[in-house]
Write a protein that holds these residues in place. Structure first.
Motif, PDB file in Angstrom:
ATOM      1  N   MET A   1       0.845  -1.212   0.000  1.00 31.84           N
ATOM      2  CA  MET A   1       0.000   0.000   0.000  1.00 31.84           C
ATOM      3  C   MET A   1       0.869   1.246   0.000  1.00 31.84           C
ATOM      4  O   MET A   1       0.659   2.183  -0.756  1.00 31.84           O
TER       5      MET A   1
ATOM      6  N   ARG B   1       4.413  10.125  -9.419  1.00 33.42           N
ATOM      7  CA  ARG B   1       3.892  10.388 -10.759  1.00 33.42           C
ATOM      8  C   ARG B   1       3.156  11.711 -10.800  1.00 33.42           C
ATOM      9  O   ARG B   1       3.263  12.472 -11.746  1.00 33.42           O
ATOM     10  N   SER B   2       2.430  11.951  -9.731  1.00 32.02           N
ATOM     11  CA  SER B   2       1.657  13.188  -9.699  1.00 32.02           C
ATOM     12  C   SER B   2       2.593  14.392  -9.715  1.00 32.02           C
ATOM     13  O   SER B   2       2.350  15.394 -10.378  1.00 32.02           O
TER      14      SER B   2
ATOM     15  N   ARG C   1       4.048  14.778 -13.178  1.00 29.37           N
ATOM     16  CA  ARG C   1       3.101  15.301 -14.157  1.00 29.37           C
ATOM     17  C   ARG C   1       2.944  16.813 -14.029  1.00 29.37           C
ATOM     18  O   ARG C   1       2.677  17.499 -14.994  1.00 29.37           O
TER      19      ARG C   1
ATOM     20  N   ARG D   1     -11.003  15.250  -8.754  1.00 27.25           N
ATOM     21  CA  ARG D   1     -11.593  14.086  -9.398  1.00 27.25           C
ATOM     22  C   ARG D   1     -10.899  12.808  -8.949  1.00 27.25           C
ATOM     23  O   ARG D   1     -11.531  11.791  -8.664  1.00 27.25           O
ATOM     24  N   GLU D   2      -9.559  12.927  -8.836  1.00 31.42           N
ATOM     25  CA  GLU D   2      -8.796  11.771  -8.375  1.00 31.42           C
ATOM     26  C   GLU D   2      -9.269  11.339  -6.989  1.00 31.42           C
ATOM     27  O   GLU D   2      -9.486  10.153  -6.720  1.00 31.42           O
TER      28      GLU D   2
ATOM     29  N   VAL E   1     -12.641   9.627  -7.292  1.00 33.77           N
ATOM     30  CA  VAL E   1     -12.549   8.272  -7.826  1.00 33.77           C
ATOM     31  C   VAL E   1     -12.020   7.321  -6.763  1.00 33.77           C
ATOM     32  O   VAL E   1     -12.558   6.238  -6.544  1.00 33.77           O
TER      33      VAL E   1
ATOM     34  N   LEU F   1     -13.844   4.074  -5.112  1.00 36.29           N
ATOM     35  CA  LEU F   1     -13.244   2.738  -5.172  1.00 36.29           C
ATOM     36  C   LEU F   1     -12.942   2.180  -3.796  1.00 36.29           C
ATOM     37  O   LEU F   1     -12.385   1.099  -3.675  1.00 36.29           O
ATOM     38  N   GLY F   2     -13.263   2.942  -2.758  1.00 33.69           N
ATOM     39  CA  GLY F   2     -13.146   2.373  -1.428  1.00 33.69           C
ATOM     40  C   GLY F   2     -12.026   2.938  -0.569  1.00 33.69           C
ATOM     41  O   GLY F   2     -11.759   2.434   0.510  1.00 33.69           O
TER      42      GLY F   2
ATOM     43  N   ASN G   1      -6.561   6.927   4.236  1.00 28.90           N
ATOM     44  CA  ASN G   1      -5.684   6.544   3.127  1.00 28.90           C
ATOM     45  C   ASN G   1      -5.247   7.770   2.353  1.00 28.90           C
ATOM     46  O   ASN G   1      -4.085   7.924   1.989  1.00 28.90           O
TER      47      ASN G   1
ATOM     48  N   ASN H   1     -13.627   8.459 -15.480  1.00 25.75           N
ATOM     49  CA  ASN H   1     -13.003   8.704 -14.179  1.00 25.75           C
ATOM     50  C   ASN H   1     -11.856   7.744 -13.861  1.00 25.75           C
ATOM     51  O   ASN H   1     -11.774   7.171 -12.790  1.00 25.75           O
ATOM     52  N   LEU H   2     -10.956   7.658 -14.829  1.00 22.99           N
ATOM     53  CA  LEU H   2      -9.718   6.937 -14.547  1.00 22.99           C
ATOM     54  C   LEU H   2      -8.722   7.938 -13.954  1.00 22.99           C
ATOM     55  O   LEU H   2      -8.819   9.142 -14.196  1.00 22.99           O
ATOM     56  N   ILE H   3      -7.760   7.419 -13.187  1.00 31.25           N
ATOM     57  CA  ILE H   3      -6.759   8.321 -12.611  1.00 31.25           C
ATOM     58  C   ILE H   3      -5.603   8.467 -13.593  1.00 31.25           C
ATOM     59  O   ILE H   3      -4.990   7.481 -13.993  1.00 31.25           O
ATOM     60  N   ASP H   4      -5.368   9.719 -13.982  1.00 34.38           N
ATOM     61  CA  ASP H   4      -4.408   9.976 -15.066  1.00 34.38           C
ATOM     62  C   ASP H   4      -2.990   9.555 -14.723  1.00 34.38           C
ATOM     63  O   ASP H   4      -2.197   9.264 -15.606  1.00 34.38           O
ATOM     64  N   GLU H   5      -2.669   9.603 -13.422  1.00 29.78           N
ATOM     65  CA  GLU H   5      -1.291   9.308 -13.026  1.00 29.78           C
ATOM     66  C   GLU H   5      -1.003   7.808 -13.007  1.00 29.78           C
ATOM     67  O   GLU H   5       0.134   7.418 -12.803  1.00 29.78           O
ATOM     68  N   LEU H   6      -2.050   6.991 -13.108  1.00 27.51           N
ATOM     69  CA  LEU H   6      -1.829   5.547 -12.989  1.00 27.51           C
ATOM     70  C   LEU H   6      -2.002   4.873 -14.348  1.00 27.51           C
ATOM     71  O   LEU H   6      -2.781   5.322 -15.187  1.00 27.51           O
ATOM     72  N   THR H   7      -1.287   3.780 -14.546  1.00 24.50           N
ATOM     73  CA  THR H   7      -1.421   3.010 -15.787  1.00 24.50           C
ATOM     74  C   THR H   7      -2.731   2.234 -15.746  1.00 24.50           C
ATOM     75  O   THR H   7      -3.422   2.204 -14.724  1.00 24.50           O
TER      76      THR H   7
ATOM     77  N   GLU I   1      -2.582  -0.323 -13.071  1.00 24.20           N
ATOM     78  CA  GLU I   1      -2.674   0.232 -11.722  1.00 24.20           C
ATOM     79  C   GLU I   1      -4.068   0.756 -11.399  1.00 24.20           C
ATOM     80  O   GLU I   1      -4.545   0.659 -10.271  1.00 24.20           O
TER      81      GLU I   1
ATOM     82  N   GLU J   1      -6.076  -2.170 -10.544  1.00 20.48           N
ATOM     83  CA  GLU J   1      -5.585  -2.781  -9.314  1.00 20.48           C
ATOM     84  C   GLU J   1      -6.110  -2.059  -8.065  1.00 20.48           C
ATOM     85  O   GLU J   1      -6.231  -2.640  -6.985  1.00 20.48           O
ATOM     86  N   LEU J   2      -6.414  -0.765  -8.236  1.00 18.92           N
ATOM     87  CA  LEU J   2      -6.713   0.102  -7.089  1.00 18.92           C
ATOM     88  C   LEU J   2      -7.764  -0.447  -6.120  1.00 18.92           C
ATOM     89  O   LEU J   2      -7.542  -0.495  -4.916  1.00 18.92           O
ATOM     90  N   PRO J   3      -8.946  -0.920  -6.607  1.00 19.75           N
ATOM     91  CA  PRO J   3      -9.958  -1.418  -5.668  1.00 19.75           C
ATOM     92  C   PRO J   3      -9.445  -2.594  -4.844  1.00 19.75           C
ATOM     93  O   PRO J   3      -9.798  -2.737  -3.677  1.00 19.75           O
TER      94      PRO J   3
ATOM     95  N   ILE K   1      -6.344  -3.005  -3.880  1.00 23.18           N
ATOM     96  CA  ILE K   1      -5.469  -2.465  -2.831  1.00 23.18           C
ATOM     97  C   ILE K   1      -6.311  -1.991  -1.650  1.00 23.18           C
ATOM     98  O   ILE K   1      -6.015  -2.287  -0.503  1.00 23.18           O
ATOM     99  N   TYR K   2      -7.409  -1.303  -1.983  1.00 19.75           N
ATOM    100  CA  TYR K   2      -8.230  -0.765  -0.903  1.00 19.75           C
ATOM    101  C   TYR K   2      -8.965  -1.852  -0.124  1.00 19.75           C
ATOM    102  O   TYR K   2      -9.346  -1.644   1.016  1.00 19.75           O
TER     103      TYR K   2
ATOM    104  N   TYR L   1      -1.084   4.754 -20.186  1.00 22.04           N
ATOM    105  CA  TYR L   1      -1.817   5.685 -19.313  1.00 22.04           C
ATOM    106  C   TYR L   1      -3.128   6.041 -19.966  1.00 22.04           C
ATOM    107  O   TYR L   1      -3.249   5.975 -21.204  1.00 22.04           O
TER     108      TYR L   1
ATOM    109  N   ARG M   1     -12.165  -2.176 -13.973  1.00 17.36           N
ATOM    110  CA  ARG M   1     -11.935  -1.730 -12.611  1.00 17.36           C
ATOM    111  C   ARG M   1     -13.179  -1.968 -11.748  1.00 17.36           C
ATOM    112  O   ARG M   1     -13.090  -2.293 -10.567  1.00 17.36           O
TER     113      ARG M   1
END
Ligand SMILES: Nc1ncnc2c1ncn2[C@@H]1O[C@H](COP(=O)(O)OP(=O)(O)O)[C@@H](O)[C@H]1O
Ligand SMILES: [Mg+2]
Lengths: 807, 225
Positions: free
Chosen positions: A1, A11-12, A15, A324-325, A328, A332-333, A338, B93-99, B102, B105-107, B109-110, B138, B154
């Motif tokens: 995690m 990455r952020s 960018r 937005r991030e 999202v 996703l939980g 976190n 609503n995808l996260i731009d910084e993640l591939t 990834e 994979e996110l849900p 991880i949570y 990306y 996802r």
């Protein structure tokens, strides 16, 4: 995690290169400034702590009040050290140091003038931690004509440190034996000598007089002893030893003396307080002031705060893009916790990088900073012992401080709201951001005003009419070398073309020679109401005109007046102290050889306009000048377009009379030297203030960029509808300038108050003018405007088609 | 699986009060594919957000898998949500910084799935969505249809029992839209309950049942099969 947190954070940051660069740069800049100041402060606070017994060492100071004058001395009576040691069991040891000012040391055929010389008691090495490389510390300073030198000095004269038993020729006298070589006295010592000559070589040190003060006296207490208890016994102690002398020399009892409002006291100052808290007569070196430590610490904190505020501001401003991030992730939980961790990881990552950059930058800038501050701070292993943990702490604290607001703010977004496409909610938190901008600029404006006032005051000191003319005066430092030829020398120099005058006296406004003595307004009395305790200087007939002083009444001394050997010239302050509105012709009396039976009468023949001879922190003290022979210095007023040639001519006159080295300086340089530490402080202040403002502007720059970005679409639409570039620039700039205006309103009264307090420390000072404040305000506005409009103009010039398509 | 009764939701903005949901009642059984339609502003998204526990109702009852959740606090809702519900949005609503990998994979991880297990499951679902070859790209490097497939991947990677889709084809051309609808149909056939908001009658035909809303109230239900 956690890896995921770091990855996303990295990455952020990648960018948003511009944002990251501004944040890292601003923070690194702030941290560098902070670190440099911390190194400076730590250095100042570490003075004399190299002594392993530092906490048990105290210096004895003396307080003397006589009539209207009170003086504090860092020096005490010759027999004090020994007497304290024998009378008080809690005193483990005591040592005296006496500044020898300068000696000539022969190296080959050359006589080198050395300034860092002191006489010292044999107990020196028991009290202070001055490790001996060669020689026996317990006996080194016992015998007369013994001399202990530092490592560097040994290398300078002998090319070796293994020189115990060798001899040195001092002031052209042989027979001084090197009995020890010590490590160089640490730079963080309040005294810095290269030569310690045994006190027994100096006959005066055996004096048993209790009514004179000329030895710096240090006491080493036994473990557990209470210095306060000793201090409490000082009055009785002093009474016991000085009563007899006072009776015989001044014909009065201590009670009578004290009845007149005078006193004669001793007190103790901890060794480690001397450097920052003591600035009195007879110090062994120029000390600093705790005030500057406070000021610099405050600046360091301010700079760090400004840098952190930048971070918070830019992060929350960016929340529009992050909203937005966050939404999202929550959908996703992700829990709020976190997200908080994620944002903190981001800010700590920035702080980490910034700190690493700052550490390198500090290292690289240290030489330049040392130059600026007149220090020799170095980063060694010992520094890292505290620097690394401190850096880690800084990373965490700054990382959390800077990251916590955005973390809490962003993680609080409701996913329903942000996902609905209401992304413009990002410029929310604007109130806090406004507050922070105001806060930053309040500090910046405060610092600008502070800098202006300090600059003005220093300028004032430089340009103030000092009551004498320090320009174009050449001072020959070691005129005493001429012995009986000094008059001849002076007369010959006066004949040189390009020399308008010359005077023979060691008592100069820019010099070190000072002497005080007591005069009475009536003969045969010892009533202090009648006494004055002025600077008593010996000058010659050319002194006043050579130094460009002004007589406001009476006349100068003259060789043609046989009676002038008992004539006096006093300064205005002395006249005021004496309560004489028309002093010329009045008599003053002085006891001869400290014996009140023999009184000599002097007649005041002139009053000289007040001139400054101490630091401008202090009021002008009374001065009484006697027509007397003193060959400490020859001061020459020159008036030549070819100065080097003239100096050479003077030098050749010198060489025809003595083999001694020709030591000279210019009086204006000597004057500058007096204020060098103040000038340094001023320069440091200016440098760091500029940094603070730069960092604040960096933040503003970033903020303006974001504001413009947020409003790209709005700007596009407005342009399509016909708005001009200037209207749009105004639109974007107005909001920020309003904030700067608020900052001005907040900071100017505060700055005025604090700078007013700072100035109180100068007896002679400038006023804070309204235009000083106005200049600061306009400067801040202008800098902010330029910073913001750069972004605004860029936004305003963008083709609207581009910005509208951007959606 | 879902039973709401007399659900109400108001939005108060200064002086105006909007009733987004007005005593709405409906039921969705396990394994159903329901489409929700209605004019813009009639409360479709509001309903979906409440069903997805992103928002809470002002009144009424919401029973999810026999549990009354209307009064759940944010943490409990988040917990229930991450194990049971997948979301698909109109704007991906995808996260731009993640591939791609990834993002999917996110849900996992949570929900605390171990790393090796995550790789397996993500790869499986990417395979199924036929975007395995894009796993290291990306989001900006993908077309809209591909992005929506990633979003669906996802949404399903955690094997949710319910998928909520808010106009999933709204930003897509018709061929990409049909592809997405096929995917949803497949998922439904494998047992996942789907509730989808849409403006398109064509897309609605993929569902078993259409619920039509007007001003926050059910006006009609069409059974498709
Ligand atoms: N955050 C909000 N604040 C105020 N009113 C809202 C908010 N969200 C939605 N509404 C209003 O609630 C009603 C239903 O909105 P929504 O569920 O988004 O409609 P749609 O059926 O188009 O998805 C609309 O009238 C909308 O204006
Ligand atoms: Mg909607």
């Amino acid at each position: 995690m956690f890896k995921n947190y770091l990855k996303t954070a990295f990455r952020s940051l990648k960018r948003n290169k511009g944002f990251t660069a501004i944040n890292i740069l601003g923070l690194a800049l702030g941290l560098t400034a902070c670190l440099l100041i911390v190194l400076y402060v730590v250095n100042e606070l570490s003075f004399d702590r190299y002594n392993t017994k530092a906490d048990r060492i105290y210096r004895v100071n003396e307080d003397l009040k006589l009539g209207n004058n009170s003086v504090q001395y860092a020096v005490c009576m010759p027999p004090l050290a020994q007497t304290l040691k024998t009378d008080f069991p809690e005193v483990e040891n005591a040592v005296r140091l006496k500044n020898a000012y300068s000696i000539h040391v022969k190296k080959g055929s050359e006589n080198i003038l050395e300034y860092r010389v002191a006489f010292a008691d044999p107990s020196l090495f028991d009290v202070f931690t001055l490790p001996m490389i060669n020689g026996n510390a317990s006996t080194a300073l016992k015998e007369p004509n013994s001399i202990v030198i530092t490592e560097t000095t040994a290398l300078k004269y002998f090319n070796s440190t293994n020189v115990v038993g060798k001899s040195l020729v001092i002031n052209d006298q042989g027979g001084f034996k090197v009995t020890g070589v010590i490590k160089d006295v640490p730079k963080t010592s309040h005294f810095n000598f290269d030569f310690f000559i045994s006190m027994s070589s100096f006959p005066d040190s055996k004096s048993d007089k209790w009514l004179r003060s000329d030895y710096n006296t240090y006491v080493l207490f036994r473990k557990g002893a209470d210095p306060k208890k000793l201090e409490a016994q000082f009055p009785a102690f002093l009474r016991k030893y000085s009563a007899g002398e006072m009776q015989s020399d001044m014909k009065m009892s201590i009670d009578d003396f004290e009845k007149g409002g005078s006193y004669f006291r001793m007190n103790l100052i901890p060794l480690t307080d001397i450097h920052l808290h003591s600035n009195i007569s007879g110090e062994l070196g120029a000390n600093s002031s705790a005030q500057y430590i406070y000021i610099f610490s405050a600046i360091a904190l301010f700079i760090l705060l400004i840098a952190c505020v930048n971070f918070m501001n830019l992060s929350t401003a960016r929340s529009a893009n992050r909203a937005r991030e966050v939404g999202v992730r929550k959908v996703l939980g992700s829990s709020r916790g976190n997200l908080v961790i994620q944002f903190l990881a981001e800010s700590n990552m920035i702080t980490l990088v910034s700190t690493i950059i700052a550490l390198f930058a500090t290292y690289a800038l240290l030489p330049a900073f040392n130059q600026l501050a007149g220090k020799e701070i170095s980063i060694g292993l010992g520094t890292f012992a505290w620097l690394l943990p401190a850096s880690l702490l800084i990373i965490l604290i700054v990382g959390f401080m800077a990251g916590s607001y955005p973390a809490l703010f962003l993680s609080g977004f409701q996913p329903v709201n942000v996902l609905k496409g209401k992304l413009s909610a990002g410029f929310k938190g604007g109130n806090l951001r406004n507050f922070l901008v105001v806060f930053q600029f309040s500090i910046s404006i405060f610092l600008i005003i502070g800098t202006l006032v300090i600059y003005n005051q220093l300028n004032y000191i430089q340009s103030k009419n000092l009551g004498y003319n320090r320009n174009q005066v050449l001072v020959i430092k070691n005129a005493y070398e001429l012995n009986t030829h000094s008059q001849t020398f002076k007369q010959e120099v006066k004949q040189l073309p390009g020399v308008s005058d010359a005077t023979l006296s060691g008592y100069l406004p820019t010099g070190q020679a000072r002497n005080t003595s007591i005069f009475y307004k009536e003969a045969g009395t010892t009533d202090q109401k009648n006494a004055i305790f002025p600077q008593t200087w010996s000058i010659d007939e050319d002194y006043i005109k050579t130094l460009g002083m002004k007589m406001i009444a009476g006349r100068e001394f003259s060789t043609s007046m046989a009676t002038d050997s008992s004539a006096l010239i006093i300064n205005e302050t002395a006249a005021r102290f004496l309560g004489m509105s028309n002093p010329v012709g009045k008599l003053l009396y002085q006891s001869v050889d400290g014996n009140h039976e023999h009184v000599k009468a002097y007649q005041i023949v002139g009053v000289v306009k007040d001139f400054h001879f101490n630091s401008l922190h202090e009021n002008i003290a009374p001065v009484i000048m006697r027509f007397n022979y003193d060959n400490g210095n020859v001061s020459v007023r020159v008036n030549s377009s070819n100065l080097p040639a003239l100096v050479n001519q003077i030098k050749s006159k010198w060489s025809s009379l003595t083999s001694a080295h020709f030591e000279y300086s210019f009086m204006d340089q000597d004057f500058e030297a007096t204020y060098r530490s103040e000038q340094r402080i001023g320069q440091i202040f200016i440098v760091f203030t500029s940094l603070a403002i730069l960092i604040a502007c960096l933040g503003l720059f970033g903020l303006a960029a974001y504001a413009a970005e947020q409003r790209t679409k709005e700007i596009g639409i407005r342009k399509v509808l016909g708005a001009s570039v200037s209207v749009i620039v105004g639109l974007l700039t107005k909001d920020f300038l309003k904030l700067i205006l608020v900052a001005i309103v907040i900071s100017t009264p505060l700055a005025w108050y604090f700078m007013h307090k700072w100035l109180q420390d100068f007896a002679y000072r400038v006023n804070i003018h309204w235009y000083t404040v106005a200049i600061a305000a306009v400067t801040a506005m202008l800098i902010a405007f330029i910073t913001i409009s750069f972004q605004s103009i860029k936004a305003a010039l963008t083709n609207p088609v581009k910005s509208l398509k951007n959606e | 699986m879902i039973k709401i009764t007399d659900l109400e939701k108001f939005y108060r903005t200064e002086e105006v009060e909007t009733i987004a949901l007005n005593k709405l009642s409906m039921e969705v059984r396990k394994g159903e594919f329901v489409a929700i339609m209605g004019p813009s502003g009639c409360g479709k998204s509001t309903l979906l957000n409440i069903l997805g526990m992103l928002d809470d109702p002002d009144a009424g009852s919401y029973i999810f898998n026999d549990t009354e959740v209307a009064h759940f606090n944010e943490r409990k809702r988040a917990d229930l949500r991450k194990h049971n519900i997948g979301f698909v949005f109109q704007s991906f609503n995808l996260i731009d910084e993640l591939t791609v990998f990834e993002n999917v994979e996110l849900p996992l991880i949570y929900t605390g799935v171990a790393a090796s297990e995550r790789v397996k499951r993500v790869e499986a679902v990417l395979d199924k969505m036929q975007i395995m070859h894009r796993r290291n790209h990306y989001p900006q490097q993908l077309s809209g249809g591909q992005q929506q497939r990633v979003a669906i991947a996802r949404a399903v990677v955690n094997n949710p029992k319910l998928i909520l889709a808010d106009e999933p084809t709204g930003n897509l051309d018709s061929s990409n839209g049909n592809e997405v609808m096929e995917l949803l149909t497949d998922l439904n056939e494998q047992g996942t309950t789907i509730i989808m908001v849409t403006h398109s009658e064509h897309d609605a035909r993929y569902s078993h049942r259409i619920i039509r809303l007007l001003d926050g109230h059910t006006v009609m239900e069409n059974i498709m099969i």
